[in-house]
Write an enzyme that holds these catalytic residues in place. Structure first.
Site, short mmCIF file in Angstrom:
data_model
loop_
_atom_site.label_atom_id
_atom_site.label_comp_id
_atom_site.label_asym_id
_atom_site.label_seq_id
_atom_site.Cartn_x
_atom_site.Cartn_y
_atom_site.Cartn_z
N ASN A 145 0.85 -1.21 0.00
CA ASN A 145 0.00 0.00 0.00
C ASN A 145 0.87 1.24 0.00
OD1 ASN A 145 -0.52 1.93 2.53
ND2 ASN A 145 0.23 -0.04 3.31
N PHE A 149 -1.25 8.32 4.13
CA PHE A 149 -2.00 9.01 5.19
C PHE A 149 -3.21 9.77 4.64
CE2 PHE A 149 1.74 9.63 8.44
CZ PHE A 149 1.62 8.30 8.80
N SER A 210 5.70 5.02 8.74
CA SER A 210 5.04 4.73 7.47
C SER A 210 5.97 5.13 6.33
CB SER A 210 3.72 5.50 7.35
OG SER A 210 2.77 4.91 8.18
N ASN A 212 5.20 5.90 3.35
CA ASN A 212 4.54 6.64 2.26
C ASN A 212 4.40 8.14 2.49
OD1 ASN A 212 4.09 4.14 0.85
ND2 ASN A 212 2.52 3.70 2.39
N THR A 213 5.03 8.64 3.55
CA THR A 213 5.05 10.09 3.77
C THR A 213 6.52 10.52 3.75
OG1 THR A 213 3.01 10.13 5.05
CG2 THR A 213 4.54 11.92 5.46
N LYS A 249 5.70 3.66 17.07
CA LYS A 249 5.66 2.56 16.10
C LYS A 249 6.86 2.68 15.17
CE LYS A 249 2.66 0.19 12.81
NZ LYS A 249 1.28 0.03 12.34
N ASN A 280 6.04 -1.52 11.28
CA ASN A 280 5.24 -1.06 10.14
C ASN A 280 5.58 -1.89 8.91
OD1 ASN A 280 3.57 0.75 8.60
ND2 ASN A 280 4.02 2.30 10.15
C1 LIG Z 1 -3.54 -0.94 3.51
C2 LIG Z 1 -2.71 -0.66 4.73
C3 LIG Z 1 -2.75 0.59 5.33
C4 LIG Z 1 -1.98 0.85 6.47
N1 LIG Z 1 -2.04 2.08 7.07
C5 LIG Z 1 -1.35 2.31 8.22
C6 LIG Z 1 -1.46 3.54 8.90
O1 LIG Z 1 -2.20 4.44 8.50
N2 LIG Z 1 -0.72 3.71 10.02
C7 LIG Z 1 0.11 2.74 10.53
O2 LIG Z 1 0.74 2.93 11.56
N3 LIG Z 1 0.22 1.53 9.90
C8 LIG Z 1 -0.50 1.30 8.78
N4 LIG Z 1 -0.40 0.08 8.16
C9 LIG Z 1 0.55 -0.93 8.69
C10 LIG Z 1 -0.15 -1.95 9.60
O3 LIG Z 1 -0.65 -1.34 10.75
C11 LIG Z 1 0.84 -3.06 10.01
O4 LIG Z 1 1.89 -2.49 10.74
C12 LIG Z 1 1.42 -3.81 8.82
O5 LIG Z 1 0.45 -3.95 7.80
C13 LIG Z 1 1.94 -5.19 9.20
O6 LIG Z 1 0.88 -6.02 9.65
P1 LIG Z 1 0.16 -7.15 8.72
O7 LIG Z 1 1.26 -7.91 8.06
O8 LIG Z 1 -0.67 -7.95 9.66
O9 LIG Z 1 -0.65 -6.38 7.74
C14 LIG Z 1 -1.15 -0.18 7.01
C15 LIG Z 1 -1.14 -1.43 6.40
C16 LIG Z 1 -1.91 -1.70 5.29
C17 LIG Z 1 -1.88 -3.07 4.68
#
Ligand SMILES: Cc1cc2nc3c(=O)[nH]c(=O)nc-3n(C[C@H](O)[C@H](O)[C@H](O)COP(=O)(O)O)c2cc1C
Length: 398
Positions: A145, A149, A210, A212-213, A249, A280
């Site tokens: 992704n 934000f 993150s 992406n910022t 985080k 993350n």
């Molecule tokens: C589509 C998507 C959007 C995410 N947006 C955020 C976010 O806004 N803030 C954040 O701290 N982590 C975000 N994450 C990261 C997740 O919180 C998590 O740390 C990461 O996906 C690893 O967990 P998973 O393998 O179970 O998905 C996002 C993950 C995905 C897949």
């Protein structure tokens, strides 16, 4: 057409209608009761035909209207733990990014999460990156992704939380704070989030990881992190009413030196935090990825992140000498994955990507399997398992 042919057609029509009716009834019943196999083998493969961002939006909307399977299983005492002065009925939480705008908190508790983290939320509303910005890597059970934000901003979420009548004892709410893309002072953005969300949050997450910022992850540097956390902790400590725990985080892609620096900063006043979320999404791309979208820009999550996340948990647990509770996240899709993260040093575990592949019943499944693993190892509670494998070298788990 002869009378007998008409009869055959009529019977066939009724037969098809009856079968269709029964199949639909089974599907509707199965989706509301959270039938795991039905979700895994029929519903979620069907959802995979919908554009990933539309599917995400649809899931949030359904959950916002409580149209999700309720977890009716009995609470298991072995899964309960106390952290930050709060009771977590079970250690499985929703990771940030699914409910970015705090729209479906009730629904997420209904499916059985022990805690729910909403966000990331930025001070001002911002659209995020252009679509497409979410990709399913089906063969790899992963997601990339680059949402960037997208947020409705602090005030809209505050209004939502103010109007929501959250039932007591339903679970623990974490609120994840981000910064605006065009902000010139990151610390101000986070401090404003701390002040505004403190009354609503059981814990607050400072998300500096993150991918992406632009520039966000550089806030994890020693000097930058000290500067940021000093202000954040001071703002929290100066609050007169609720002073929620502050968690930070961190990224998956940190050098050994960067991890040491972070551990050093976050365990010492005046920057000391109350916990750390590891980790993350990753910007790395393991060589064995197979899906066509593997080269898309963004953060990779799900199965390919699992080992890296668990190793990072083990390292951070050791570096922080087990002093700070860790929330472990990355690639968890069953009880065994959650158990590994706990044994590596996580007190709690979060999931996101696996929901996209298995649907909401996965929460119930992970809890059931985790409880069984604890029982098999004669471990009385989750807290007794935390860090059992932390002393092991990461090589053992490669
Ligand atoms: C589509 C998507 C959007 C995410 N947006 C955020 C976010 O806004 N803030 C954040 O701290 N982590 C975000 N994450 C990261 C997740 O919180 C998590 O740390 C990461 O996906 C690893 O967990 P998973 O393998 O179970 O998905 C996002 C993950 C995905 C897949």
């Amino acid at each position: 057409m002869s009378r007998s042919t008409r009869n055959v057609w009529r019977k066939l029509k009724y037969g098809i209608l009856t079968c269709g009716g029964i199949a639909s009834a089974v599907l509707v019943y199965g989706s509301f009761t959270g039938h795991e196999l039905l979700y895994r083998s029929i519903l979620m493969p069907a959802v995979a035909y919908i554009d990933p961002e539309n599917a995400h939006t649809l899931a949030v909307k359904l959950a916002a209207h409580s149209l999700v399977p309720k977890d009716r299983s009995m609470p298991d005492k072995a899964l309960e733990s106390k952290l930050f002065g709060k009771i977590f009925p079970n250690p499985i939480g929703l990771a940030a990014g699914f409910d970015k705008h705090g729209e479906c908190i009730e629904g997420m508790f209904k499916i059985g999460f022990g805690f729910v983290e909403i966000g990331s939320i930025t001070p001002l509303a911002q659209p995020g990156n252009e679509r497409p910005r979410v990709f399913r890597l089906k063969q790899d059970k992963a997601i990339i992704n680059r949402y960037g934000f997208n947020s409705v901003g602090h005030d809209v979420v505050i209004n939502r939380l103010t109007n929501e009548k959250r039932r007591v004892n339903q679970g623990v709410l974490g609120i994840n704070l981000g910064k605006n893309k065009t902000s010139t002072c990151a610390a101000e953005d986070y401090v404003s989030g701390v002040k505004k969300f403190a009354p609503f949050a059981d814990y607050l997450t400072i998300n500096v990881s993150s991918p992406n910022t632009p520039g966000l992850r550089s806030l994890q540097g020693k000097k930058e992190l000290r500067n940021l956390l000093e202000k954040v902790i001071k703002a929290r400590d100066e609050l007169t009413q609720s002073r929620p725990p502050i968690l930070v985080k961190i990224a998956a892609d940190l050098t050994p030196q960067a991890k040491e620096d972070i551990a050093d900063v976050i365990t010492k006043a005046p920057y000391k935090v109350d916990g750390v979320i590891v980790c993350n999404t990753t910007t790395s791309r393991p060589e064995d990825l197979r899906s066509q979208h593997k080269h898309e820009t963004g953060g990779l999550s799900g199965e390919p992140l699992k080992k890296l996340a668990t190793q990072t948990i083990r390292e951070m647990y050791t570096l922080t000498k087990g002093e700070l509770p860790i929330i472990g996240v990355g690639g968890v899709s069953n009880g065994r994955d959650a158990y590994e993260k706990i044994r590596a040093g996580a007190s709690l575990v979060q999931i996101y990507s696996a929901i996209a592949y298995e649907g909401f019943p996965i929460v119930k499944k992970i809890k059931r399997e985790l409880a069984e693993l604890l029982r098999n190892d004669n471990i009385g509670s989750v807290s007794d398992a935390v860090g059992l494998d932390a002393g092991e070298s990461n090589e053992k788990f490669l």
